[in-house]
Scaffold this motif. Structure first.
Motif, PDB file in Angstrom:
ATOM      1  N   ALA A 150      46.347  29.911  40.524  1.00  0.00           N
ATOM      2  CA  ALA A 150      46.154  30.067  41.966  1.00  0.00           C
ATOM      3  C   ALA A 150      44.758  29.602  42.373  1.00  0.00           C
ATOM      4  O   ALA A 150      44.595  28.893  43.377  1.00  0.00           O
ATOM      5  CB  ALA A 150      46.361  31.529  42.368  1.00  0.00           C
TER       6      ALA A 150
ATOM      7  N   TYR B  52      44.732  28.836  46.122  1.00  0.00           N
ATOM      8  CA  TYR B  52      45.633  29.829  46.700  1.00  0.00           C
ATOM      9  C   TYR B  52      45.029  31.217  46.508  1.00  0.00           C
ATOM     10  O   TYR B  52      44.514  31.519  45.429  1.00  0.00           O
ATOM     11  CB  TYR B  52      46.999  29.754  46.019  1.00  0.00           C
ATOM     12  CG  TYR B  52      48.088  30.565  46.688  1.00  0.00           C
ATOM     13  CD1 TYR B  52      48.715  30.098  47.842  1.00  0.00           C
ATOM     14  CD2 TYR B  52      48.492  31.783  46.160  1.00  0.00           C
ATOM     15  CE1 TYR B  52      49.710  30.830  48.462  1.00  0.00           C
ATOM     16  CE2 TYR B  52      49.488  32.527  46.771  1.00  0.00           C
ATOM     17  CZ  TYR B  52      50.101  32.046  47.914  1.00  0.00           C
ATOM     18  OH  TYR B  52      51.090  32.775  48.524  1.00  0.00           O
ATOM     19  N   PRO B  53      45.064  32.093  47.527  1.00  0.00           N
ATOM     20  CA  PRO B  53      44.447  33.428  47.405  1.00  0.00           C
ATOM     21  C   PRO B  53      45.063  34.221  46.253  1.00  0.00           C
ATOM     22  O   PRO B  53      46.283  34.436  46.224  1.00  0.00           O
ATOM     23  CB  PRO B  53      44.759  34.083  48.763  1.00  0.00           C
ATOM     24  CG  PRO B  53      44.993  32.947  49.693  1.00  0.00           C
ATOM     25  CD  PRO B  53      45.641  31.875  48.873  1.00  0.00           C
ATOM     26  N   LYS B  54      44.229  34.669  45.340  1.00  0.00           N
ATOM     27  CA  LYS B  54      44.756  35.388  44.182  1.00  0.00           C
ATOM     28  C   LYS B  54      45.361  36.733  44.571  1.00  0.00           C
ATOM     29  O   LYS B  54      46.210  37.268  43.849  1.00  0.00           O
ATOM     30  CB  LYS B  54      43.657  35.590  43.141  1.00  0.00           C
ATOM     31  CG  LYS B  54      42.510  36.494  43.573  1.00  0.00           C
ATOM     32  CD  LYS B  54      41.498  36.622  42.449  1.00  0.00           C
ATOM     33  CE  LYS B  54      40.342  37.528  42.839  1.00  0.00           C
ATOM     34  NZ  LYS B  54      39.344  37.646  41.748  1.00  0.00           N
ATOM     35  N   GLU B  55      44.919  37.290  45.702  1.00  0.00           N
ATOM     36  CA  GLU B  55      45.472  38.570  46.144  1.00  0.00           C
ATOM     37  C   GLU B  55      46.982  38.495  46.366  1.00  0.00           C
ATOM     38  O   GLU B  55      47.675  39.507  46.287  1.00  0.00           O
ATOM     39  CB  GLU B  55      44.794  39.017  47.446  1.00  0.00           C
ATOM     40  CG  GLU B  55      43.323  39.396  47.299  1.00  0.00           C
ATOM     41  CD  GLU B  55      42.413  38.184  47.166  1.00  0.00           C
ATOM     42  OE1 GLU B  55      41.267  38.362  46.715  1.00  0.00           O
ATOM     43  OE2 GLU B  55      42.860  37.062  47.519  1.00  0.00           O
ATOM     44  N   LYS B  56      47.476  37.288  46.626  1.00  0.00           N
ATOM     45  CA  LYS B  56      48.903  37.123  46.888  1.00  0.00           C
ATOM     46  C   LYS B  56      49.728  37.001  45.613  1.00  0.00           C
ATOM     47  O   LYS B  56      50.962  36.950  45.684  1.00  0.00           O
ATOM     48  CB  LYS B  56      49.129  35.902  47.782  1.00  0.00           C
ATOM     49  CG  LYS B  56      48.556  36.059  49.176  1.00  0.00           C
ATOM     50  CD  LYS B  56      48.954  34.908  50.080  1.00  0.00           C
ATOM     51  CE  LYS B  56      48.443  35.124  51.500  1.00  0.00           C
ATOM     52  NZ  LYS B  56      48.876  34.049  52.427  1.00  0.00           N
ATOM     53  N   VAL B  57      49.073  36.922  44.459  1.00  0.00           N
ATOM     54  CA  VAL B  57      49.821  36.836  43.206  1.00  0.00           C
ATOM     55  C   VAL B  57      49.533  38.023  42.297  1.00  0.00           C
ATOM     56  O   VAL B  57      49.972  38.049  41.149  1.00  0.00           O
ATOM     57  CB  VAL B  57      49.513  35.517  42.454  1.00  0.00           C
ATOM     58  CG1 VAL B  57      49.941  34.317  43.284  1.00  0.00           C
ATOM     59  CG2 VAL B  57      48.026  35.419  42.111  1.00  0.00           C
TER      60      VAL B  57
ATOM     61  N   THR C  89      49.396  42.313  41.541  1.00  0.00           N
ATOM     62  CA  THR C  89      49.964  43.615  41.864  1.00  0.00           C
ATOM     63  C   THR C  89      48.999  44.687  41.384  1.00  0.00           C
ATOM     64  O   THR C  89      48.199  44.460  40.479  1.00  0.00           O
ATOM     65  CB  THR C  89      51.325  43.820  41.179  1.00  0.00           C
ATOM     66  OG1 THR C  89      51.162  43.688  39.760  1.00  0.00           O
ATOM     67  CG2 THR C  89      52.334  42.811  41.668  1.00  0.00           C
TER      68      THR C  89
ATOM     69  N   ASN D 220      43.124  38.698  36.432  1.00  0.00           N
ATOM     70  CA  ASN D 220      42.004  39.312  37.163  1.00  0.00           C
ATOM     71  C   ASN D 220      41.159  40.253  36.301  1.00  0.00           C
ATOM     72  O   ASN D 220      40.435  41.093  36.830  1.00  0.00           O
ATOM     73  CB  ASN D 220      42.519  40.084  38.381  1.00  0.00           C
ATOM     74  CG  ASN D 220      41.525  40.076  39.523  1.00  0.00           C
ATOM     75  OD1 ASN D 220      40.844  39.080  39.754  1.00  0.00           O
ATOM     76  ND2 ASN D 220      41.429  41.182  40.239  1.00  0.00           N
TER      77      ASN D 220
END
Length: 259
Positions: A42, A47-52, A54, A152
């Motif tokens: 990402a 691409y925003p890592k927050e969207k991948v 959990t 992360n």
């Protein structure tokens, strides 16, 4: 940039050799392993890592540096430098993400009775470990490496160990050897053995997952149940190279291989 595969994902020496061979085939390309999995991919494409990602809750109530019940379960190793003259090593199980996300509170849970002055991992398990970490209490420095993909993990540990220096060595497991002045010894992974393992894996015939689905449907039907299968589940479109072509590609890479 890639990650995956049960075999190379958890065995760094095997993966390093695999990537080295890839370099001879993908000439002119830069090849990278995504240590934080989908987060690395990402980030690369913006691409925003927050969207991948959990969320995950960690319960440190029962966390300690006690060894596993069976010696051959050991797949992680910790080293703790309590003072300039005292360092202990701890054989563990479960990967670094089962210990380090608890932050410095982990330090308060260390029972020195579980520690060893030196460790040769070949005496514990035949399998190469999937991770390790080194805690320097005096310098307040945390260093770690990992084979398994942990999304992360860098940011997570920076936040948990906020007033510590945190260093991610990624796949550099030898960094822990340097930290322990040779008191930690990894299994001897011969290049010949690794190469033979890779050859076996790369030249084997791939299985068809639809066969497993068909077997499941058959058993359910024999049990008197009505089974309906989405037709998309039966699609298995692959591009399979012949064994001769695979052998040719592998032989070309191995000819350039130097140890």
């Amino acid at each position: 940039m890639f990650y995956g595969g049960e075999d190379i994902r958890y065995n760094i020496p095997l993966r390093d050799l695999y990537v080295k061979l890839m370099g001879y085939i993908w000439e002119g390309w830069e090849i990278k392993w995504a240590y934080e999995g989908i987060v690395d991919l990402a980030a690369y494409v913006g691409y925003p890592k927050e969207k991948v990602l959990t969320g995950r809750k960690n319960d440190c109530a029962h966390t300690s540096l006690a060894p596993p019940e069976e010696k051959d379960w050991v797949d992680t190793v910790a080293s703790v430098k309590f003072s300039p003259n005292e360092m202990l090593l701890f054989p563990l199980w479960g990967g670094i993400d089962n210990y380090l996300p608890y932050g410095p509170d982990l330090v308060n849970r260390i029972d020195k009775a579980y520690g060893y002055p030196r460790i040769s991992l070949s005496e514990w398990s035949h399998d190469f470990p999937i991770g390790g970490f080194h805690i320097d209490m005096e310098r307040r420095r945390l260093e770690f490496w990992h084979a398994n993909v942990i999304p992360n993990i860098s940011q997570q540990l920076q936040e948990k160990w906020s007033d510590w220096e945190v260093v991610n060595h990624y796949g550099d497991y030898e960094s822990q050897c340097r930290c322990t002045d040779g008191l930690l010894q990894f299994q001897d992974m011969s290049h010949h053995h690794l190469l033979e393992t890779l050859k076996t894996q790369l030249l084997k015939e791939s299985s068809n997952p639809v066969d497993s689905l068909a077997l499941f449907v058959q058993k359910e039907a024999e049990a008197g149940k009505k089974v309906e299968v989405n037709p998309y589940a039966l699609k298995h479109d692959t591009y399979e190279l012949s064994r001769n072509v695979k052998e040719q590609i592998l032989d070309e890479a191995m000819e350039k291989l130097q140890f």
